[in-house]
Design an enzyme around this catalytic site. Structure first.
Site, PDB file in Angstrom:
ATOM      1  N   ASP A   3     -18.960  39.471  47.880  1.00 27.87           N
ATOM      2  CA  ASP A   3     -18.778  40.023  46.537  1.00 27.87           C
ATOM      3  C   ASP A   3     -19.755  39.353  45.571  1.00 27.87           C
ATOM      4  O   ASP A   3     -19.683  38.149  45.329  1.00 27.87           O
ATOM      5  CB  ASP A   3     -17.333  39.783  46.091  1.00 27.87           C
ATOM      6  CG  ASP A   3     -16.978  40.523  44.816  1.00 27.87           C
ATOM      7  OD1 ASP A   3     -17.875  41.136  44.207  1.00 27.87           O
ATOM      8  OD2 ASP A   3     -15.799  40.491  44.419  1.00 27.87           O
TER       9      ASP A   3
ATOM     10  N   HIS B 252     -19.808  40.265  42.429  1.00 25.65           N
ATOM     11  CA  HIS B 252     -18.936  40.147  41.255  1.00 25.65           C
ATOM     12  C   HIS B 252     -19.647  40.408  39.933  1.00 25.65           C
ATOM     13  O   HIS B 252     -19.218  39.935  38.880  1.00 25.65           O
ATOM     14  CB  HIS B 252     -18.280  38.754  41.230  1.00 25.65           C
ATOM     15  CG  HIS B 252     -16.897  38.737  40.663  1.00 25.65           C
ATOM     16  ND1 HIS B 252     -16.626  38.343  39.371  1.00 25.65           N
ATOM     17  CD2 HIS B 252     -15.706  39.094  41.203  1.00 25.65           C
ATOM     18  CE1 HIS B 252     -15.332  38.437  39.144  1.00 25.65           C
ATOM     19  NE2 HIS B 252     -14.749  38.889  40.246  1.00 25.65           N
TER      20      HIS B 252
ATOM     21  N   GLU C 177     -20.525  43.789  47.523  1.00 26.13           N
ATOM     22  CA  GLU C 177     -19.739  44.403  46.446  1.00 26.13           C
ATOM     23  C   GLU C 177     -20.312  44.078  45.069  1.00 26.13           C
ATOM     24  O   GLU C 177     -20.691  42.946  44.798  1.00 26.13           O
ATOM     25  CB  GLU C 177     -18.300  43.891  46.547  1.00 26.13           C
ATOM     26  CG  GLU C 177     -17.368  44.424  45.490  1.00 26.13           C
ATOM     27  CD  GLU C 177     -15.937  43.969  45.737  1.00 26.13           C
ATOM     28  OE1 GLU C 177     -15.161  43.922  44.769  1.00 26.13           O
ATOM     29  OE2 GLU C 177     -15.595  43.648  46.898  1.00 26.13           O
TER      30      GLU C 177
ATOM     31  N   GLU D  32     -14.509  48.575  41.179  1.00 29.58           N
ATOM     32  CA  GLU D  32     -13.317  47.989  40.569  1.00 29.58           C
ATOM     33  C   GLU D  32     -13.353  48.119  39.041  1.00 29.58           C
ATOM     34  O   GLU D  32     -12.292  48.069  38.405  1.00 29.58           O
ATOM     35  CB  GLU D  32     -13.165  46.524  40.959  1.00 29.58           C
ATOM     36  CG  GLU D  32     -14.214  45.589  40.380  1.00 29.58           C
ATOM     37  CD  GLU D  32     -14.072  44.179  40.929  1.00 29.58           C
ATOM     38  OE1 GLU D  32     -13.520  43.326  40.219  1.00 29.58           O
ATOM     39  OE2 GLU D  32     -14.508  43.938  42.068  1.00 29.58           O
TER      40      GLU D  32
ATOM     41  N   ASP E 172      -9.512  51.023  41.912  1.00 35.40           N
ATOM     42  CA  ASP E 172      -8.273  50.252  41.904  1.00 35.40           C
ATOM     43  C   ASP E 172      -7.149  51.158  41.439  1.00 35.40           C
ATOM     44  O   ASP E 172      -7.196  51.677  40.325  1.00 35.40           O
ATOM     45  CB  ASP E 172      -8.415  49.056  40.957  1.00 35.40           C
ATOM     46  CG  ASP E 172      -7.256  48.085  41.055  1.00 35.40           C
ATOM     47  OD1 ASP E 172      -6.100  48.548  41.110  1.00 35.40           O
ATOM     48  OD2 ASP E 172      -7.499  46.865  41.052  1.00 35.40           O
TER      49      ASP E 172
ATOM     50  N   HIS F  12      -9.729  48.538  45.686  1.00 36.23           N
ATOM     51  CA  HIS F  12      -9.667  47.207  45.090  1.00 36.23           C
ATOM     52  C   HIS F  12      -8.203  46.880  44.821  1.00 36.23           C
ATOM     53  O   HIS F  12      -7.468  47.694  44.273  1.00 36.23           O
ATOM     54  CB  HIS F  12     -10.471  47.230  43.780  1.00 36.23           C
ATOM     55  CG  HIS F  12     -10.479  45.948  43.022  1.00 36.23           C
ATOM     56  ND1 HIS F  12      -9.711  45.752  41.888  1.00 36.23           N
ATOM     57  CD2 HIS F  12     -11.182  44.810  43.187  1.00 36.23           C
ATOM     58  CE1 HIS F  12      -9.949  44.550  41.399  1.00 36.23           C
ATOM     59  NE2 HIS F  12     -10.835  43.955  42.169  1.00 36.23           N
TER      60      HIS F  12
END
Length: 381
Positions: free
Chosen positions: A183, A185, A209, A235, A257, A284
């Protein structure tokens, strides 16, 4: 059947639950939350209750339209998350009223079990090899790590090498027959992602990700074209409209999500949109048991599903764990790295309402950390 009340509960470690009551005694549970903005979403749910109380909860699509569109200003994480939690609760009510699980209402199951993965290493990853081995011992066949903590806009050779070494340590710990996802992020600039991703390819990560921030979706196509690693994101995307440019850019994995992107209703539609673009779904879900149950119901019924995130032992948990608010933990077990399909009505879980009400009396004020670079400037968390 009519909705009589919509209640919200602020429960540790950082979650918000909602309970929708009806005049026939059937209740539904949802998880509407934006991590770090739970109080704000709570207020949004209370405002939505003005159009919900007195309505038939079984008219899920009509109520989805009302909760997401009737106030003229729409979209964004707060409003979409408030509507998402309500949507989960309405599906829960509908399933319970008919005596069937939600996945049956979505067209029926297409799989018997759902592969899941767990987090290791925390926000600033450390000791990832030992943590990966522990997750494998617990039964998981896949894990995910953060690529790095705070990152320079253009990473140094040492920073790039540290990302590679971290992933290599996990790969060595889990072997070649298990998976590790990485990830980014949103901590990497496009230039940084383009520098690092080719270095990770020999380690065969399942996906990378959020390699760029969601506001830079126009650069996703550049990253996809240059990356030998499959790209995932979603996400911080909250609707089909948000996902369309990312899917057109060529992402391989869509990660809506169900507690942010409009609930079960919208995530199901996002999954169909992803299928048209030859992408797979990996919802997510670093949240609580209601959000996970909603994610699993979608996964049970979605052909182009890949893998499910779940938050057992995640580093954000303080004062409560994933299953502390459910009466029966058995359905969430993953001894073979998968959660087996259940057929209990609605979302298929029984919330411990007494525990939820006690927790709400304590509440929480969880906030994400604020990071800064060495020169004092803001750094993406």
């Amino acid at each position: 059947m009519k909705i009589t009340a919509v209640e919200t509960f602020l429960v540790p470690p950082r979650w918000l639950f909602c309970r929708v009551s009806t005049d026939e005694g059937i209740t539904g549970w949802g998880e509407p939350v934006v991590e770090g903005r739970a109080d704000t979403v709570r207020t949004a749910v209370e405002e939505l209750s003005e159009v919900l109380v007195g309505a038939d909860p079984r008219r899920i699509e009509d109520l989805w339209q009302l909760t997401t569109k009737s106030a003229f200003y729409r979209g964004g994480p707060v409003l979409s998350s408030a509507a998402a939690g309500v949507d989960q609760a309405l599906w829960d009510i509908l399933g319970k009223s008919l005596g069937v699980p939600v996945h049956q209402l979505l067209g029926g199951a297409v799989r018997d079990r759902v592969r899941v993965y767990g987090w290791i290493g925390g926000d600033e990853p450390a000791e990832v090899a030992d943590a990966a081995a522990a997750q494998v011992a617990a039964g998981l066949t896949a894990v995910k790590i953060n690529a790095a903590g705070r990152m320079s806009p253009i990473p140094t050779r040492a920073e790039t090498a540290a990302v590679v070494a971290r992933l290599a340590a996990v790969r060595e710990a889990i072997g070649d027959d298990r998976d590790v996802a990485v990830d980014f992020h949103g901590r990497f600039t496009t230039a940084a992602a383009l520098r690092v991703l080719p270095e990770l390819a020999p380690l065969h990560p399942l996906f990378a990700e959020e390699p760029v921030l969601p506001e830079h979706r126009d650069r996703l196509a550049d990253v996809v074209r240059a990356s030998p690693v499959p790209i995932a994101c979603g996400e911080r995307l909250y609707s089909r409209a948000d996902f369309l440019p990312a899917l057109r850019a060529g992402i391989a994995v869509a990660q809506p999500d169900p507690s942010h992107a409009g609930g079960i209703s919208e995530v199901r539609r996002i999954a169909s949109l992803a299928e048209v673009h030859d992408a797979v779904l990996a919802p997510h879900c670093p949240l609580g048991p209601i959000a996970l149950a909603a994610s699993l119901q979608v996964a049970f019924a979605t052909p182009n599903f890949l893998i499910q995130e779940q938050s057992t032992g995640i580093h954000y948990h303080r004062d409560a764990e994933l299953l502390d608010y459910v009466l029966d933990r058995a359905p969430f077990a993953f001894p073979d790295g998968t959660i087996h399909r259940w057929d209990a009505p609605g979302l298929g879980i029984e919330v411990d309402e007494d525990a939820v009400r006690r927790a709400d009396a304590v509440g929480h004020r969880w906030r994400p950390p604020v990071w800064r670079h060495d020169d004092g400037s803001f750094a993406e968390w």
